[in-house]
Scaffold this active site. Sequence first.
Site, PDB file in Angstrom:
ATOM      1  N   ASP A   1       0.886  -1.160   0.000  1.00 34.46           N
ATOM      2  CA  ASP A   1       0.000   0.000   0.000  1.00 34.46           C
ATOM      3  C   ASP A   1       0.925   1.211   0.000  1.00 34.46           C
ATOM      4  O   ASP A   1       1.485   1.579   1.026  1.00 34.46           O
ATOM      5  CB  ASP A   1      -0.881  -0.039   1.263  1.00 34.46           C
ATOM      6  CG  ASP A   1      -1.659   1.260   1.482  1.00 34.46           C
ATOM      7  OD1 ASP A   1      -1.628   2.139   0.594  1.00 34.46           O
ATOM      8  OD2 ASP A   1      -2.288   1.383   2.556  1.00 34.46           O
TER       9      ASP A   1
ATOM     10  N   LYS B   1       3.058  11.272  -3.787  1.00 37.82           N
ATOM     11  CA  LYS B   1       2.007  10.584  -4.540  1.00 37.82           C
ATOM     12  C   LYS B   1       1.048  11.561  -5.213  1.00 37.82           C
ATOM     13  O   LYS B   1       0.472  11.261  -6.258  1.00 37.82           O
ATOM     14  CB  LYS B   1       1.246   9.667  -3.585  1.00 37.82           C
ATOM     15  CG  LYS B   1       0.257   8.734  -4.244  1.00 37.82           C
ATOM     16  CD  LYS B   1      -0.222   7.747  -3.213  1.00 37.82           C
ATOM     17  CE  LYS B   1      -1.397   6.949  -3.678  1.00 37.82           C
ATOM     18  NZ  LYS B   1      -1.841   6.026  -2.616  1.00 37.82           N
TER      19      LYS B   1
ATOM     20  N   GLU C   1      -7.000   0.529  -4.185  1.00 36.94           N
ATOM     21  CA  GLU C   1      -6.934   0.399  -2.729  1.00 36.94           C
ATOM     22  C   GLU C   1      -8.235  -0.116  -2.106  1.00 36.94           C
ATOM     23  O   GLU C   1      -8.207  -1.048  -1.295  1.00 36.94           O
ATOM     24  CB  GLU C   1      -6.536   1.744  -2.105  1.00 36.94           C
ATOM     25  CG  GLU C   1      -5.065   2.057  -2.367  1.00 36.94           C
ATOM     26  CD  GLU C   1      -4.712   3.534  -2.266  1.00 36.94           C
ATOM     27  OE1 GLU C   1      -5.554   4.318  -1.780  1.00 36.94           O
ATOM     28  OE2 GLU C   1      -3.599   3.897  -2.680  1.00 36.94           O
TER      29      GLU C   1
ATOM     30  N   ASP D   1     -12.612   5.529   2.324  1.00 32.13           N
ATOM     31  CA  ASP D   1     -11.176   5.619   2.621  1.00 32.13           C
ATOM     32  C   ASP D   1     -10.721   7.067   2.676  1.00 32.13           C
ATOM     33  O   ASP D   1     -10.576   7.729   1.656  1.00 32.13           O
ATOM     34  CB  ASP D   1     -10.390   4.847   1.545  1.00 32.13           C
ATOM     35  CG  ASP D   1      -8.864   4.911   1.761  1.00 32.13           C
ATOM     36  OD1 ASP D   1      -8.409   5.654   2.654  1.00 32.13           O
ATOM     37  OD2 ASP D   1      -8.145   4.219   1.029  1.00 32.13           O
TER      38      ASP D   1
HETATM   39  P1  ADP Z   1      -2.509   7.459   3.133  1.00 33.34           P
HETATM   40  O1  ADP Z   1      -3.289   6.285   2.699  1.00 33.34           O
HETATM   41  O2  ADP Z   1      -2.910   8.719   2.452  1.00 33.34           O
HETATM   42  O3  ADP Z   1      -1.039   7.273   3.128  1.00 33.34           O
HETATM   43  P2  ADP Z   1      -3.180   6.834   5.882  1.00 33.34           P
HETATM   44  O4  ADP Z   1      -4.330   5.950   5.680  1.00 33.34           O
HETATM   45  O5  ADP Z   1      -1.942   6.274   6.426  1.00 33.34           O
HETATM   46  O6  ADP Z   1      -2.872   7.737   4.624  1.00 33.34           O
HETATM   47  O7  ADP Z   1      -3.678   8.016   6.808  1.00 33.34           O
HETATM   48  C1  ADP Z   1      -2.809   8.987   7.195  1.00 33.34           C
HETATM   49  C2  ADP Z   1      -3.597  10.088   7.823  1.00 33.34           C
HETATM   50  O8  ADP Z   1      -4.336   9.568   8.926  1.00 33.34           O
HETATM   51  C3  ADP Z   1      -2.693  11.176   8.348  1.00 33.34           C
HETATM   52  O9  ADP Z   1      -3.213  12.438   7.988  1.00 33.34           O
HETATM   53  C4  ADP Z   1      -2.756  10.957   9.839  1.00 33.34           C
HETATM   54  O10 ADP Z   1      -2.562  12.156  10.556  1.00 33.34           O
HETATM   55  C5  ADP Z   1      -4.161  10.434  10.013  1.00 33.34           C
HETATM   56  N1  ADP Z   1      -4.337   9.689  11.249  1.00 33.34           N
HETATM   57  C6  ADP Z   1      -3.668   8.600  11.673  1.00 33.34           C
HETATM   58  N2  ADP Z   1      -4.086   8.222  12.882  1.00 33.34           N
HETATM   59  C7  ADP Z   1      -5.051   9.106  13.236  1.00 33.34           C
HETATM   60  C8  ADP Z   1      -5.880   9.269  14.391  1.00 33.34           C
HETATM   61  N3  ADP Z   1      -5.776   8.449  15.442  1.00 33.34           N
HETATM   62  N4  ADP Z   1      -6.760  10.296  14.391  1.00 33.34           N
HETATM   63  C9  ADP Z   1      -6.868  11.136  13.357  1.00 33.34           C
HETATM   64  N5  ADP Z   1      -6.119  11.040  12.253  1.00 33.34           N
HETATM   65  C10 ADP Z   1      -5.215  10.036  12.195  1.00 33.34           C
HETATM   66 MG    MG Z   2      -4.262   4.779   2.038  1.00 38.16          MG
END
Ligand code: ADP
Ligand code: MG
Length: 597
Positions: free
Chosen positions: A20, A82, A159, A181
């Site tokens: 991912d 990305k 995804e 998502d």
């Molecule tokens: P991506 O798929 O875009 O890489 P993720 O699914 O890893 O992203 O999500 C990352 C986002 O989730 C970030 O903006 C992060 O700050 C937020 N995030 C992660 N944990 C929490 C949480 N406990 N509460 C709120 N936001 C969160």
């Molecule tokens: Mg993601």
Amino acid sequence: MIYRQSESVGGIMSKVIGIDLGTTNSCVAVLEADVPTVITNSEGYRTTPSVVAFSKDGSRLVGDIAKRQAAANADRTIFSIKRHMGTDYRKKIDGKKYSPQEISAMILRKLKNDAEQFTGEQVTDAVITVPAYFNDAERQATKDAGRIAGLNVLRIINEPTAAALAYGLDNGQPQKILVYDLGGGTFDVSVIEIGDQVIEVLATSGDNHLGGDDFDERIVNFLVEQFKETDGINLTKDTAAMQRLREEAEKAKKELSSAMNANINLPFIAMTKSGPHHMDINITRSLFESMTADLIDRTVTPVENALHDAGLKKTDINMVLLVGGSTRIPAVQEKVRRICGIEPSRNLNPDECVAMGAAVQGGKLGGQLTAGSAASEIILMDVTPLSLSIETVGGIASRLIERNTTIPTRHSQIFTTAGNFQTSVDIKVFQGERKFTRDNKLLGNFRLSGIKKALAGTPQIEVTFDIDANGIVNVSAKDLGTGHEQSITITSSSNMSEEEIERAKWEAEVYGSKDAEKQDIVNLRIEAGQLLQNTEYMLHEHRKDWDKQTKKQVKEACQRLSKAIGRSTPEKIDEVTASNICEAKDYLENTLSRMGI
Ligand code: ADP
Ligand code: MG
């Protein structure tokens, strides 16, 4: 080119990893005894920040290390690459321009290395996920990034499809699910049908520029405004201060997912003639919610669109899957409940399920699943998220393949000449939903030449457009008069040429080995700094109850380590400094353990 399951079997394959490759965080999983297992990275975490940094001496840092040194090295640290995939964006560092593919490849290479360490085997094959909304150029760029990183990308999958695959493993009964998502930089919503052993994406929608980063930004803006009011200082021009602000804002945001209050405490955030300025601001959950309500509202229309495209009402949805870190925000969950009218699933880990689904697909393509296992029974069918069209008179986009068509798919169309004795025709291919081609994404244009001279309208050239299982467009043409066939490559102008990819791949290999050592050194420096900070904190906390002798010895060991660390920075650190730090760190650790601390 279409990869079929049978093509990639044959011969002994090493394990296929599922990646991912997220805007903010990436995650890797692999099948172990038919069960997708998340790979722990070399820092011991299950996700890796998608952050790349170039230190001043030219070496590259990836993941946690890169993220942690960002404040000190803001203009040489790259976040959210990305968002630029498939565009002609280039990041210039020390006179060299890096494409989004190359930067992404640096992330992929680290993930590959960590997977090799974890599995103890060489890893070459991978399935990589992309947002369902990604167009051809973005998908192609992702595939190229894999190649540059030395990976054989067996398949690009969406995804949300991967998430549904992970979910479908344990919940195979026929149902319709909605995948919501909300990650760091993108929002995707998909309506998916889990049928009898078949997972089919019915419709997708989303917003390529909406995610957790935007929530962080709201907090940052608030802090900047507050600070302007209280201290009369504008922080926006200070890149290092802004980076610290962003880090704290994200931390506070995460805290607010479980707590009702978060404190932002940034000592020495600014310096003026009157002395240092500190920031100490409290944010309540309700304040945060009022700052971000409009962001959450922006997810409503894509949900409605996806349901509409799938021909469903919300009452037809049996389950909602929450994917992406930002779905941990209570107000987001509340909104989903309100839109869909049901309680979202709690069985999936929003950070890991996409990689897990990719690993399942990887295992299928690699022929690694035991016949009869739950995963081996599921067949994955995906759809193309965007319509494919060609330009006709007046700049109209004439549709050849409608969006949400199950892929792989193909469509043929007969072309002819407009003028007498014309020997070639120009064809422009677009992707997107708008009526005029100028509003859609030009995938590329190609010239069909070698047409036999004839009167206008006589030649019959059949052009076949197909979208492969990766969602990537391929074109071929046949002169029906002569039977002569021509295969055409449409390469988006923003993507890299074959030659550029090969060169980048070579460079990545050369740098790959060197960087591993560098990362160890930088890690050591970070750990030593943390140990020092913690010990100094303890010294302060126990200033009343530790005896003089203890305090003296601990202080001395601290000074030694502090001196060894000296003025070294992640960008400027050599082997001599590293060995001094190592020695002083050991000395401090020994002192502490001798004292029973
Ligand atoms: P991506 O798929 O875009 O890489 P993720 O699914 O890893 O992203 O999500 C990352 C986002 O989730 C970030 O903006 C992060 O700050 C937020 N995030 C992660 N944990 C929490 C949480 N406990 N509460 C709120 N936001 C969160
Ligand atoms: Mg993601």
